[in-house]
Design a protein around this motif. Structure first.
Motif, short mmCIF file in Angstrom:
data_model
loop_
_atom_site.label_atom_id
_atom_site.label_comp_id
_atom_site.label_asym_id
_atom_site.label_seq_id
_atom_site.Cartn_x
_atom_site.Cartn_y
_atom_site.Cartn_z
N GLN A 29 0.84 -1.19 0.00
CA GLN A 29 0.00 0.00 0.00
C GLN A 29 0.88 1.24 0.00
O GLN A 29 1.96 1.26 0.60
N CYS A 47 -7.81 2.54 9.23
CA CYS A 47 -8.70 1.41 8.95
C CYS A 47 -8.21 0.50 7.83
O CYS A 47 -8.63 -0.64 7.74
N GLU A 48 -7.34 0.99 6.97
CA GLU A 48 -6.85 0.28 5.79
C GLU A 48 -7.95 -0.10 4.81
O GLU A 48 -7.80 -0.99 3.99
N HIS A 49 -9.09 0.61 4.88
CA HIS A 49 -10.22 0.37 3.98
C HIS A 49 -10.71 1.66 3.33
O HIS A 49 -11.76 1.66 2.69
N VAL A 51 -11.95 4.28 4.81
CA VAL A 51 -13.11 4.83 5.50
C VAL A 51 -12.74 5.97 6.45
O VAL A 51 -13.41 7.00 6.49
N ARG A 65 -6.82 8.65 -0.52
CA ARG A 65 -6.57 7.71 0.56
C ARG A 65 -5.38 6.84 0.16
O ARG A 65 -5.45 6.07 -0.78
N CYS A 67 -4.18 4.33 1.62
CA CYS A 67 -4.35 2.89 1.87
C CYS A 67 -5.09 2.21 0.72
O CYS A 67 -5.10 0.98 0.64
N LEU A 68 -5.68 3.00 -0.16
CA LEU A 68 -6.42 2.43 -1.30
C LEU A 68 -5.61 2.46 -2.59
O LEU A 68 -6.12 2.11 -3.64
#
Length: 175
Positions: A29, A47-49, A51, A65, A67-68
């Motif tokens: 990531q 959150c690693e999602h 959100v 983001r 993480c995305l």
């Protein structure tokens, strides 16, 4: 290029105005690459999602983001992290306003929120409170209640608008 999962790929990007390179596995990531490979530890992983918004950075001037996004997707792009906000003279106007309005407490989410706020202020010079709250709704903060953040963003927007108006125009409006 096809790569096995255990192969590391060189990724070169512009980070906070400087060209930087590091190595990442294809599945790494962007947030982990920034923190562990390039040392930009102001980017927090929540959150690693996608959100919570804690990992928000600017990719080619747009809040994103991290993480995305995979590190390999950042090849050749311009990234700005919270470390880019403060200059040699100290904290940015937005960071100072956050301090004045007590817009942070534990600080975990603050880096991502600041990056979204900065991008928002670049796009919206005269935001309403509702617009600021809508922008902030993409971030989860368990400490502040957001009121100080809203006040800080509105103050900075007003100050930047006033600074952009030539003194001669201000004098003519006073008459």
């Amino acid at each position: 290029m096809h790569a096995k999962a255990d192969q590391r790929i060189r990724v070169t990007l512009t980070l906070n105005g400087r060209e930087r390179s590091g190595y990442a596995e294809p599945r790494t990531q962007l947030c982990d690459f920034l923190r562990h490979e390039l040392g930009a530890t102001g980017t927090h992983v929540g959150c690693e999602h996608g959100v919570c918004g804690a990992c928000t950075v600017r990719v080619d001037s747009r809040a994103s983001r991290s993480c995305l996004m995979l590190a390999v997707q950042a090849e050749g792009r311009r990234l700005d992290t919270v470390e880019s906000l403060a200059g040699e003279e100290g904290l940015s106007d937005l960071q100072q306003a956050f301090r004045r309005h007590h817009a942070l407490q534990c600080g975990f989410c603050t880096a991502g929120i600041l990056m979204s706020c900065e991008e928002f202020l670049d796009r919206v010079a005269d935001p309403s409170e509702a617009q600021v709250r809508d922008m902030l709704s993409g971030h989860l903060c368990r400490c502040t209640g957001y009121t100080g953040m809203v006040q800080a963003v509105l103050e900075v927007a007003r100050t930047r608008r006033e600074a952009a108006v030539p003194d001669s125009q201000l004098e003519n409006n006073d008459v």
